[in-house]
Design a protein around this motif. Structure first.
Motif, PDB file in Angstrom:
ATOM      1  N   ALA A 239       0.836  -1.010   0.117  1.00  0.00           N
ATOM      2  CA  ALA A 239      -0.181  -0.203   0.006  1.00  0.00           C
ATOM      3  C   ALA A 239       0.896   1.156   0.071  1.00  0.00           C
ATOM      4  CB  ALA A 239      -0.985   0.122   1.323  1.00  0.00           C
ATOM      5  N   LEU A 240       2.095   1.323   0.656  1.00  0.00           N
ATOM      6  CA  LEU A 240       2.856   2.318   0.749  1.00  0.00           C
ATOM      7  C   LEU A 240       3.562   2.454  -0.459  1.00  0.00           C
ATOM      8  CD1 LEU A 240       4.383   1.961   4.272  1.00  0.00           C
ATOM      9  CD2 LEU A 240       2.817   3.714   3.630  1.00  0.00           C
ATOM     10  N   ARG A 241       3.935   1.429  -1.128  1.00  0.00           N
ATOM     11  CA  ARG A 241       4.481   1.563  -2.406  1.00  0.00           C
ATOM     12  C   ARG A 241       3.362   2.165  -3.573  1.00  0.00           C
ATOM     13  NH1 ARG A 241       8.032  -3.716  -2.642  1.00  0.00           N
ATOM     14  NH2 ARG A 241      10.315  -2.726  -2.217  1.00  0.00           N
ATOM     15  N   LEU A 242       2.361   1.747  -3.562  1.00  0.00           N
ATOM     16  CA  LEU A 242       1.063   2.173  -4.224  1.00  0.00           C
ATOM     17  C   LEU A 242       0.841   3.449  -4.108  1.00  0.00           C
ATOM     18  CD1 LEU A 242      -1.428  -0.665  -4.578  1.00  0.00           C
ATOM     19  CD2 LEU A 242      -0.160   0.235  -6.443  1.00  0.00           C
ATOM     20  N   THR A 246       1.072   5.762  -7.469  1.00  0.00           N
ATOM     21  CA  THR A 246       0.058   6.383  -8.227  1.00  0.00           C
ATOM     22  C   THR A 246      -0.427   7.753  -7.600  1.00  0.00           C
ATOM     23  OG1 THR A 246      -1.498   5.583  -6.062  1.00  0.00           O
ATOM     24  CG2 THR A 246      -1.289   4.034  -8.079  1.00  0.00           C
ATOM     25  N   ALA A 247       0.050   8.322  -6.438  1.00  0.00           N
ATOM     26  CA  ALA A 247      -0.001   9.615  -5.858  1.00  0.00           C
ATOM     27  C   ALA A 247      -1.694   9.768  -5.317  1.00  0.00           C
ATOM     28  CB  ALA A 247       0.029  10.776  -7.104  1.00  0.00           C
ATOM     29  N   PRO A 339       2.527   8.735   5.191  1.00  0.00           N
ATOM     30  CA  PRO A 339       2.064   8.044   4.047  1.00  0.00           C
ATOM     31  C   PRO A 339       1.474   9.433   3.035  1.00  0.00           C
ATOM     32  CG  PRO A 339       1.105   6.893   5.816  1.00  0.00           C
ATOM     33  CD  PRO A 339       1.859   7.768   6.404  1.00  0.00           C
ATOM     34  N   HIS A 340       0.926  10.049   3.696  1.00  0.00           N
ATOM     35  CA  HIS A 340       0.742  11.400   2.721  1.00  0.00           C
ATOM     36  C   HIS A 340       1.865  12.183   2.330  1.00  0.00           C
ATOM     37  CE1 HIS A 340      -2.705  14.227   1.382  1.00  0.00           C
ATOM     38  NE2 HIS A 340      -1.635  15.193   1.491  1.00  0.00           N
ATOM     39  N   ASP A 341       3.277  12.171   2.889  1.00  0.00           N
ATOM     40  CA  ASP A 341       4.269  12.606   2.351  1.00  0.00           C
ATOM     41  C   ASP A 341       4.709  11.691   1.110  1.00  0.00           C
ATOM     42  OD1 ASP A 341       4.317  14.635   4.388  1.00  0.00           O
ATOM     43  OD2 ASP A 341       5.572  13.397   5.784  1.00  0.00           O
ATOM     44  N   LEU A 342       4.664  10.639   0.790  1.00  0.00           N
ATOM     45  CA  LEU A 342       4.885   9.692  -0.467  1.00  0.00           C
ATOM     46  C   LEU A 342       3.774  10.392  -1.339  1.00  0.00           C
ATOM     47  CD1 LEU A 342       4.608   5.999   1.149  1.00  0.00           C
ATOM     48  CD2 LEU A 342       6.754   7.424   0.528  1.00  0.00           C
ATOM     49  N   ARG A 343       2.478  10.517  -1.206  1.00  0.00           N
ATOM     50  CA  ARG A 343       1.820  11.317  -2.101  1.00  0.00           C
ATOM     51  C   ARG A 343       2.398  12.682  -2.531  1.00  0.00           C
ATOM     52  NH1 ARG A 343      -3.829  12.406  -3.679  1.00  0.00           N
ATOM     53  NH2 ARG A 343      -4.545  14.374  -3.021  1.00  0.00           N
ATOM     54  N   ARG A 344       3.064  13.311  -1.515  1.00  0.00           N
ATOM     55  CA  ARG A 344       3.622  14.743  -1.842  1.00  0.00           C
ATOM     56  C   ARG A 344       4.855  14.634  -2.777  1.00  0.00           C
ATOM     57  NH1 ARG A 344       3.415  16.121   2.868  1.00  0.00           N
ATOM     58  NH2 ARG A 344       1.690  17.385   2.961  1.00  0.00           N
ATOM     59  N   THR A 345       5.418  13.427  -2.353  1.00  0.00           N
ATOM     60  CA  THR A 345       6.648  12.966  -2.850  1.00  0.00           C
ATOM     61  C   THR A 345       6.352  13.009  -4.695  1.00  0.00           C
ATOM     62  OG1 THR A 345       7.484  12.000  -1.186  1.00  0.00           O
ATOM     63  CG2 THR A 345       8.686  11.506  -3.480  1.00  0.00           C
ATOM     64  N   ALA A 346       5.436  12.079  -4.912  1.00  0.00           N
ATOM     65  CA  ALA A 346       4.861  12.150  -6.349  1.00  0.00           C
ATOM     66  C   ALA A 346       4.832  13.364  -6.884  1.00  0.00           C
ATOM     67  CB  ALA A 346       3.657  11.028  -6.247  1.00  0.00           C
ATOM     68  N   ALA A 347       3.913  14.072  -6.177  1.00  0.00           N
ATOM     69  CA  ALA A 347       3.548  15.621  -6.598  1.00  0.00           C
ATOM     70  C   ALA A 347       4.782  16.504  -6.983  1.00  0.00           C
ATOM     71  CB  ALA A 347       2.456  16.346  -5.762  1.00  0.00           C
TER      72      ALA A 347
END
Length: 414
Positions: A239-242, A246-247, A339-347
């Protein structure tokens, strides 16, 4: 006897052989009664014009009732008398209304059935409301009797006495929303929202800017090859990798089920994609996320024969993802991330690639205005697919720096 009442003065009054009364010189009609047993009670004395005699309206015991509040009640009662009314009758009417009114617990139950069941955070929000009612004794109280003083005291206890500032801010938001719903026409369980004018009890939350640099991405990605060493499940690791690939929002990934995934193999008009219903989205509008090759490789081992089955059964929700991220960061002795920081990393990858904030928002499912946005599920999907592939290419380059020592990196390099 009349004097200016103060807390120190009231505490100093000693019981006598018979009850006696001390009037407040600064608030006409207000007095404190002291019984032979030392019980001190606030009351209001007024002349009943119809009966032609002095009557008493009891407010409550000191210090269950604060002096400032007693003065407020006395001032209200004095206005009723000045307008020819009876404070006793007004109080009886108020008590009758409160008796018929919905209690906090009853309103929470109605709110759950009418509103919460439609939200993604149903369980967490409902548990918070139930806990507040139990811990602070609100369950049996009429919702309309809960004041801003009650609300402020509760939030102060969470933020200061318990030291949970973030939880206090979240609780304020949840209760504010409940009361806002409860005072709407057609319900009118209360006339006032006691949380409306209260400041954030935990202080203003600073903007979040954490994202993972390339060396951190490699470190975390490779650590997720063996999540058990951090006491993290395989479901959480995937899930963390996804989230990074996927952002997508952590809650969206944690609650993923097979029926949301489409065109995973074979040619199709739009290619592999993940279709989320309005109920699963923060903004309440359906959304479609493109799935790249790395996302498919991560998902396939978790696919179930039942399309209604959750892909990550070991995950109780996004809170477990947060705990997993914390354990990994602590185990790797790196700056903490969520986990939200991973989404921010994609952004951030897209930002560095030259995409505008509006374009990036199209992949992040940020709220769009207007009626058209409600129906345009496929709007800008080609742009979303393009950006998803940019993220994939960037991650490939980052993870391919030393592929011979990182077997999982081959997943993105292949």
């Amino acid at each position: 006897m009349r004097t200016k009442l103060t807390d120190a003065a009231i505490r100093s009054y000693q019981p006598r052989a018979s009850a006696y009364t001390v009037g407040d010189a600064t608030c006409p009609g207000l007095c404190v009664r002291i019984t032979p047993k030392g019980v001190k009670t606030f009351a209001f004395a007024y002349r009943n014009r119809a009966a032609g005699k002095v009557e008493w309206l009891t407010f409550g015991r000191y210090s269950d009732l604060a002096l400032t509040r007693a003065r407020e009640l006395a001032n209200d009662a004095r206005k009723v008398v000045a307008n020819g009314g009876s404070p006793q009758a007004a109080r009886a009417e108020r008590l009758d209304v409160e008796k018929k009114a919905k209690t906090y617990a009853e309103v929470v139950a109605l709110y759950h059935d009418a509103k919460l069941v439609l939200l993604r955070s149903t369980k967490q929000t409902h548990n918070t409301l139930i806990r507040i009612g139990r811990v602070y004794g609100w369950n049996d109280r009429a919702l309309s009797s809960i004041t801003d003083d009650d609300a402020a005291a509760m939030l102060h206890d969470i933020a200061v006495d318990r030291g949970k500032k973030a939880a206090a801010n979240q609780t304020k938001h949840i209760l504010h929303t409940l009361f806002k719903w409860a005072k709407q026409p057609g319900r009118k369980f209360t006339a006032v929202n006691p949380f409306a004018d209260l400041p954030a009890p935990g202080g203003v939350r600073p903007p979040r800017a954490r994202f993972l640099h390339n060396d951190e991405i490699r470190l975390v990605w490779n650590a997720l090859d063996a999540p058990e060493q951090f006491k993290v499940s395989r479901d959480a690791a995937t899930a963390l990798r996804l989230i990074l690939v996927t952002a997508a929002r952590p809650g969206m990934v944690a609650g993923m089920f097979g029926g949301e995934l489409h065109d995973l193999s074979g040619p199709s008009e739009h290619g592999p994609h993940w279709s989320l219903s309005a109920e699963r989205m923060k903004a309440g509008s359906p959304f479609i996320t493109p799935l790249t090759g790395p996302a498919l490789e991560l998902l396939r081992p978790h696919l179930k024969s039942d399309p209604d089955a959750r892909l990550f059964k070991q995950l109780g929700g996004r809170n477990q993802l947060h705990e997993a991220a914390q354990r990994i960061a602590d185990g790797l002795r790196m700056q903490r991330w969520t986990p939200h920081d991973l989404r921010r990393t994609a952004a951030t990858i897209l930002d560095r690639s030259g995409y505008s904030l509006e374009q990036i928002g199209a992949l992040l499912a940020h709220t769009r205005k207007g009626v058209t946005a409600v129906y345009a599920r496929w709007d800008k999907f080609d742009l979303r697919r393009e950006m998803a592939m940019v993220i994939e290419r960037s991650l490939r380059e980052t993870l391919a720096e030393t592929p011979e020592n990182k077997p999982e990196a081959a997943l993105l390099v292949a």
